[in-house]
Design a protein around this motif. Structure first.
Motif, short mmCIF file in Angstrom:
data_model
loop_
_atom_site.label_atom_id
_atom_site.label_comp_id
_atom_site.label_asym_id
_atom_site.label_seq_id
_atom_site.Cartn_x
_atom_site.Cartn_y
_atom_site.Cartn_z
N LEU A 288 1.08 65.87 -12.40
CA LEU A 288 0.22 66.22 -11.18
C LEU A 288 -0.56 67.36 -11.59
N TYR A 289 -1.76 67.09 -11.96
CA TYR A 289 -2.67 68.22 -12.33
C TYR A 289 -3.67 68.68 -11.10
N GLU A 290 -3.52 69.84 -10.68
CA GLU A 290 -4.43 70.18 -9.63
C GLU A 290 -5.75 70.81 -10.40
N ARG A 292 -8.23 72.47 -9.29
CA ARG A 292 -8.84 73.74 -8.83
C ARG A 292 -7.55 74.79 -9.10
N THR A 293 -6.41 74.73 -9.03
CA THR A 293 -5.55 75.89 -8.89
C THR A 293 -4.94 75.76 -10.31
N HIS A 294 -5.47 74.77 -11.23
CA HIS A 294 -4.88 74.79 -12.50
C HIS A 294 -3.30 74.56 -12.93
N HIS A 295 -2.67 74.07 -11.68
CA HIS A 295 -1.34 74.15 -11.65
C HIS A 295 -0.99 72.60 -12.08
N LEU A 296 0.31 72.50 -12.69
CA LEU A 296 0.73 71.02 -13.38
C LEU A 296 2.22 70.94 -12.45
N LEU A 297 2.19 69.84 -11.66
CA LEU A 297 3.54 69.81 -11.01
C LEU A 297 4.43 68.51 -11.30
N CYS A 298 5.93 69.16 -11.54
CA CYS A 298 6.62 67.90 -11.86
C CYS A 298 7.06 67.18 -10.77
N PRO A 299 6.85 65.95 -10.58
CA PRO A 299 7.01 65.07 -9.20
C PRO A 299 8.83 64.91 -8.92
N CYS A 300 9.60 65.26 -9.92
CA CYS A 300 10.90 65.17 -9.93
C CYS A 300 11.63 66.48 -9.24
N HIS A 301 11.62 67.38 -10.03
CA HIS A 301 12.08 68.54 -9.38
C HIS A 301 11.18 69.83 -9.27
N GLN A 302 9.88 69.54 -9.13
CA GLN A 302 8.89 70.27 -8.53
C GLN A 302 8.65 71.59 -9.50
N SER A 303 9.11 71.71 -10.74
CA SER A 303 8.62 72.45 -11.65
C SER A 303 6.91 72.80 -11.71
N THR A 304 6.61 74.02 -11.45
CA THR A 304 5.11 74.23 -11.48
C THR A 304 4.79 75.00 -12.62
N GLY B 165 0.54 53.73 -3.70
CA GLY B 165 -0.57 54.42 -3.12
C GLY B 165 -0.27 55.19 -1.63
N VAL B 166 0.70 55.53 -1.34
CA VAL B 166 1.13 56.10 -0.06
C VAL B 166 0.91 57.54 0.14
N GLY B 167 0.70 58.18 -1.16
CA GLY B 167 0.59 59.56 -1.02
C GLY B 167 1.85 60.45 -1.52
N GLY B 168 1.54 61.66 -1.77
CA GLY B 168 2.69 62.62 -2.17
C GLY B 168 2.50 64.06 -2.09
N ALA B 169 3.31 64.83 -2.15
CA ALA B 169 3.25 66.18 -2.19
C ALA B 169 2.87 67.01 -3.46
N LEU B 170 1.89 68.04 -3.24
CA LEU B 170 1.45 68.92 -4.47
C LEU B 170 1.84 70.37 -3.84
N ASN B 197 -8.24 69.20 -5.00
CA ASN B 197 -7.79 69.35 -6.31
C ASN B 197 -7.54 68.22 -7.25
N MET B 198 -8.21 67.05 -6.82
CA MET B 198 -7.79 66.04 -7.74
C MET B 198 -8.88 66.00 -8.97
#
Lengths: 364, 264, 554
Positions: A288-290, A292-304, B165-170, B197-198
């Motif tokens: 999960l790459y943002e 603008r913030t240049h943050h990478l997020l893990c969707p499993c346990h939210q390590s950033t 495709g229902v979205g998720g948290a950042l 941020n995409m």
């Protein structure tokens, strides 16, 4: 409301007590008198309860019929999740619904019917049964005597040689089977050190497998990348194992945003950076790459991780930064790896510290 | 066929062949650069009047944050080179103009009609080359391949937008929105331009045909109901757990109380 | 020996009797019928959850057996050629393809899958509620401590069965779950890496895992579950069921309904009801839509990657641990890498599990109560235990909720970072607050019970006394209702006792400290004398009541 409760409230932190130990108690009044039900006194009510129960059983039969109607009656022509024709999927949904409701009704009919029968027509007098000690004292003594006799007759106490060799054999015999478990897998942790990345290996897109030109990676882009030589592996040669270690995320940041530490100056190509996608926490792909913030997020346990700051951990449970893949551009303008990762990818493990040191030695 | 084989030996044949070959390479090159340059030249489809009208709208509605010449300020990025696609997405989905500064521009009813959106797009695309609004051909799901789209979607998109495709948290309150109910054009433009941020998925990363496949997959998810019954928001085990703890336990409780109570 | 068979004196008169006679003379059924035919079971709605779990297990075995007819646990690659369009031609494992086949190409296969999965969630739910019931009513006390432990083992086995089953379809969601298991294994000191290499048959994901999980899921774990269920039920028969306090009930009897016919009918009917509920859920609500997740591949992942709810507390624990704050939690000392960012979270999760196992002995150590108990505590009458239970629920619940922190963030428009900060605080403070608040609430409820016994029920009738005062008439309780409210014990704090050498050990001081926290505030039951005094006071005051029921001692 009376005023009698006021004092009790005031004494909230004290013991509300009466006489202490050995106080007299209320006697057990015994079972309350049994109050008859409507169905006990009114034969009409009993008759109507009987009819209700049999109606429920009929509903159960109808439920079973509904099941067969749905099973044999619903014909589905076509394939599912067709973008142009949702009818087959709807038909499947209807069939699933009716099959399930058929079973549900056939079960509810029996269940509710039988329980209704029990509640209205079977006797509801509470009965009393007495408890007995789990094991009587006398029995226990007798059992102990029997065990002692058995031990004495077996002679195990008198013949220590017999006893000791028996103990030895009984311990060792099951271990033969435990030994089988040794070959559950290889026992060489050093396989975790390396991936398929190597000097000159091209970065290719996942899943298409096409190489990537540096010019294609525009600012804000994120590419999911595999090593080109991965596709030469078959499934039996450990394709998935290698893929699990080699997945990389390629991003382009403004070079002025990048913080680059000594020794890594030439690991990026004009702000194009490549990092292992395997989370250093417990291994989920962090993709999960943002931009603008240049943050990478893990969707499993939210390590950033902060991609601009060499993927250091900024939040969450991961314990160390993501390993960076040093990249360069080959003569045709395609992105290639300069080498393998300089540390093991993925979650930390017991030998990791040792491996990091060894790998630092290898690259020098 | 016969006529062609006779004319093959014509003296001019070589020249024609050469011309054809040149045309083909040139055409291919043009296509290739067009994709790489993100179709800069298609901005010419807008008229000068549109751009002028767009500039007026821009000055009165957007310049506070993006600067009078769209050069960007502390409150909003530069729009030079973002292209018509970015404008069409941001304004078309109501994300721009933002109601207030926040972590993320939100979907809301659009402030401008289609004509005004086009005018704004015309103005912004006149400032510098950028991705243009996609052609209808790449939005036609009847031509797409859902299976290929599923592969690309799962590899590139599902980590933020969820497999269905229902979205998720950042991080820090940002989120990837649901893609259900989003128009084909806006999905395409979002991939092309990388709003908020995409990340950007330019045509070199995911080709226009592949983008169409992704849209096809998403639309196949949208038009088809889950065959298993209510999808519980397609959120997976959490929604399922919540259901068993509420509805499941609730029904069980009703039956246990009924079963053990005395009949009247 | 003569060649004729032994003639029995007993001649049955009815056809039922003749069948019974035939069976009994061959397998000895009368003993069983004598033992169980009219065995008494107490009836209460809270006693039904163990049954729900048992019935869910039967449904699981039934539906699971059907699923094995089509499921193929192979990790060999295959190009999909079924009728789910978005996967056509996609390379996937045979396991995933056969799960798609069951879902789309076997008539009713999707329903079977959904019945199996909903039944699994129901099994764990019922098991959990049953355990909470046993805990809050003190049913685990002597002589049932071992049965409590068997129940705890069943809880663990249920998680194992659920997790191995969840992983079988070899989809992206469960594959990432296995990857997390790999990460946790690797974090274990010294043996972790080897454990992972053995478990996966080499590196993750390998090519053997699904087959191994399959043999665990359909053979080893269910066999152990059935064994434990058998032991559990055997012990229930040996101990006889507990009962709530009430008129006619003593420590020496069981009051309830006989197995035949009432209890058997209710329990048997309830099986069909539970089956009906699960079939209803499976027909109406999609569960585990594996076709959305795609075949397992180590590269992709998806938003909302979560385990089934009963594994959630572990996942939540992993999420709440800060890995690099205030320092990095990976240390290279003592010959290896200590991965406290992963080992740390195992501690609260492990503590909850351990506390659960040893609770009967822990409670006995503090109370020094080693008597047999067959009459249950009403939760309010054991404020300390109810408090501890609520603290446990809050700790477990916080971890479970943490496993959905991302969905909480998106659905309540919060920052997932803030959700994590709050949950971290709740994990530490929540149980403490929960304990003390619950203890106070229980004491308040006990006081309310005392008032009811002493002054009766507010009748709603307001009368005016001759001197003008308005009072509400209170109706005294009948003796049956009253007995239910007065039949309990209220232990006092036990001060630290010196041991044989005359010293007070540290352990004993700790015990006395706990005893003080648990019992220093307490409410005891009303005695007949108090009731008498209250009645007199009523009479003297013409119905208005003096507060003579409480005395302060300190």
């Amino acid at each position: 409301m009376g005023n009698h409760s006021d004092d009790a409230r005031k004494t909230s932190s004290v013991v509300v007590t009466s006489h202490e130990e050995g106080k007299e108690t209320f006697p057990n009044p015994g079972l309350p008198p049994h109050a008859p039900r409507l169905t006990d006194v009114d034969p009409h009510k009993a008759k109507s309860a009987e009819r209700q129960v049999s109606l429920l059983f009929v509903i159960s039969i109808l439920g079973a019929i509904l099941f067969w109607v749905a099973y044999f009656g619903i014909k589905i022509g076509g394939e599912y999740y067709d973008v142009m024709n949702p009818e087959p999927t709807n038909a499947l949904r209807l069939q699933n619904l009716l099959l399930g409701l058929g079973i549900a009704f056939s079960m509810f009919g029996i269940g509710i019917g039988v329980v209704h029968w029990a509640r209205t027509l079977m006797p509801d007098h509470e009965m009393v049964e007495y408890r007995h000690a789990v094991s009587a004292e006398a029995d226990r003594a007798e059992a102990q005597e029997i065990v002692e006799t058995i031990i004495a007759e077996s002679g195990i106490k008198r013949r220590p040689l017999l006893r000791n060799t028996l103990i030895g054999s009984v311990i060792l015999a099951p271990l033969t089977f435990v030994t089988f478990l040794r070959d559950l897998g290889p026992a060489d942790p050093s396989v975790l050190k390396h991936t398929m990345w190597d000097k000159g290996v091209r970065l290719v897109r996942d899943p298409s497998g096409t190489p990537i030109k540096a010019s294609d990676v525009t600012l804000g882009s994120a590419y999911h990348v595999l090593p080109e030589n991965l596709s030469s592996l078959s499934h039996d040669q450990g394709y998935l194992n290698e893929k699990a270690k080699a997945v990389v995320l390629l991003m382009r940041l403004d070079p002025s945003d990048l913080k680059v530490s000594a020794g890594r100056e030439d690991w990026n190509v004009d702000g194009i950076i490549a990092y292992s996608k395997v989370c250093t926490h417990v291994g989920c792909p962090i993709a999960l790459y943002e931009q603008r913030t240049h943050h990478l997020l893990c969707p499993c346990h939210q390590s950033t991780f902060d991609a601009a700051d060499e993927c250091k951990v900024v939040f969450g449970p991961a314990g160390h930064a993501l390993p960076q893949l040093p990249i360069a551009v080959d003569s045709e303008g395609y992105l290639v790896a300069q080498s393998d990762f300089h540390e093991p990818v993925g979650p930390a493990y017991w030998e990791r510290g040792k491996h990091v040191k060894e790998m630092a030695g290898e690259t020098k | 066929m016969k006529a062609l084989s006779q004319k093959r030996r014509h003296p001019l044949a070589a020249i024609v062949l050469l011309a054809l070959a040149l045309l083909l390479t040139g055409g291919l090159y043009a296509v290739a650069t067009a994709t790489n340059e993100a179709k800069a030249e298609t901005s010419t489809t807008y008229t000068a009047t549109q751009a002028q009208e767009g500039e007026k709208l821009f000055i009165s509605n957007c310049a506070t944050c993006h600067g009078t010449n769209a050069e960007g300020t502390a409150d909003g990025p530069s729009l030079v080179g973002v292209g018509a696609a970015a404008v069409d997405f941001q304004v078309g989905t109501g994300r721009m103009p933002m109601q207030m500064q926040g972590t993320q521009a939100q979907l809301k009813p659009g402030q401008f009609n289609e004509e005004q959106t086009d005018q704004l797009a015309a103005y912004v695309s006149s400032l510098g080359a950028g991705p243009s609004v996609p052609e209808d051909e790449y939005l036609d799901v009847s031509k797409g391949d859902a299976a290929n789209g599923a592969k690309i979607f799962l590899a590139n998109c599902a980590m933020c937008h969820n497999a269905a495709g229902v979205g998720g948290a950042l991080t820090r309150g940002k989120f990837a929105p649901t893609l259900m109910g989003v128009s084909e054009k806006h999905i395409y433009e979002a991939m092309e331009t990388g709003p908020q941020n995409m990340p950007v998925f330019n045509d070199a990363n995911i080709t226009p045909e592949e983008k169409r496949d992704v849209i096809t997959y998403l639309k196949s998810q949208e038009v088809n109901n889950s065959p298993g019954g209510f999808a519980l928001g397609s959120l997976g085990p959490v929604a399922e757990g919540l259901l068993i703890w509420t509805l499941g336990l609730g029904i069980i409780l009703i039956f246990t109380v009924w079963l053990t109570s005395r009949s009247a | 020996m003569s060649h004729t068979t032994v003639e029995t004196d007993y001649q049955a008169k009815t056809s039922t009797g003749r069948i019974a006679n035939f069976v009994d003379s061959r397998v000895g059924l009368s003993g069983i019928i004598k033992e169980f035919g009219r065995k008494i079971f107490p009836d209460h709605w809270t006693f039904m959850f163990g049954e729900v779990a048992l019935y869910s297990l039967v449904i699981l075995i039934l539906s699971g057996t059907f699923l094995t007819l089509w499921f193929n646990p192979s990790m060999a690659p295959v190009a999909y050629d079924g009728s789910y369009v978005p996967m056509k031609g996609t390379e996937m494992s045979v396991a995933y393809a056969s799960t798609l086949h069951i879902s789309f190409d076997v008539r009713g296969g999707l329903l079977l899958r959904q019945i199996h999965h909903w039944a699994a969630l129901m099994f764990m739910l019922a098991l959990t509620i049953h355990m909470l019931r046993v805990f809050f009513t003190g049913a685990f006390r002597r002589p049932r401590e071992l049965n409590w432990v068997v129940g705890c083992v069943l809880f663990i086995l249920g998680i194992a069965a659920g997790f191995t089953g969840y992983s079988l379809p070899d989809d992206v969601l469960s594959g990432n779950g296995l990857r997390i298991v790999d990460g946790i294994m690797k974090a274990l000191p010294l043996v972790g890496t080897y454990l992972s290499l053995f478990f996966f048959g080499g590196e993750f994901p390998g090519e053997q895992l699904i087959g191994r999980l399959y043999s665990m899921h359909i053979m080893i774990v269910p066999a152990l579950i059935l064994l434990c269920v058998a032991i559990h039920l055997f012990m229930v028969v040996v101990h006889k069921h507990t009962q709530y306090p009430g008129p006619g009930r003593t420590e020496g009897n069981v009051v309830g309904f006989p197995v035949g016919p009432v209890y058997a009918a209710k329990a048997g009917g309830f099986f069909f009801i539970v089956f009906g509920i699960i079939a209803f859920l499976a027909s109406t609500f999609t569960i585990n839509a594996i076709w959305n997740y795609g075949p397992y591949d180590p590269s992709p992942v998806q938003a909302g990657t979560q385990p089934d709810w009963y594994v959630g507390f572990g996942d939540g624990a992993l999420r709440l641990m800060p890995g690099a704050w205030p320092w990095h939690w990976e240390f290279n000392v003592l010959g290896g890498t200590w991965v406290f960012s992963v080992l740390g979270p195992l501690i609260p999760a492990g503590l909850i599990i351990m506390a659960m196992f040893i609770w009967p002995w822990l409670e006995r150590w503090v109370t020094k109560d080693n008597r047999e108990h067959h009459i249950l505590d009403r939760p309010r009458n054991a404020p300390y235990r109810t408090g501890v239970g609520v603290a446990g629920i809050i700790a477990y619940g916080t971890l479970m909720v943490a496993a959905s922190s991302d969905l909480i963030a998106t659905h309540f428009h919060l920052s997932l970072n803030d959700v994590a900060y709050w949950l971290r605080a709740s994990l530490i403070l929540g149980p403490l607050v929960g304990f003390f608040v619950t203890q106070r609430v229980c004491l308040a409820l006990q006081r309310k019970d005392r008032e009811l016994v002493l002054h009766g029920i507010e009748s709603g009738q307001v009368v005016q006394l001759p001197h003008g005062e308005f009072i509400e008439v209170h109706k005294p309780l009948d003796e049956y209702r009253r007995y239910k409210l007065v039949n309990f014990e209220s232990p006092a704090p036990l001060a630290a006792q010196p041991n044989k050498k005359g010293k007070i050990s540290f352990a004993e001081k700790t015990r006395a400290g706990l005893s003080k926290i648990w019992f220093q505030d307490r409410v005891v039951s009303v005695t007949p004398a108090e009731l008498e005094a209250a009645h007199q006071a009523h009479d003297e005051n013409h119905g208005s009541v003096a507060a003579s029921d409480t005395k302060e001692i300190h």
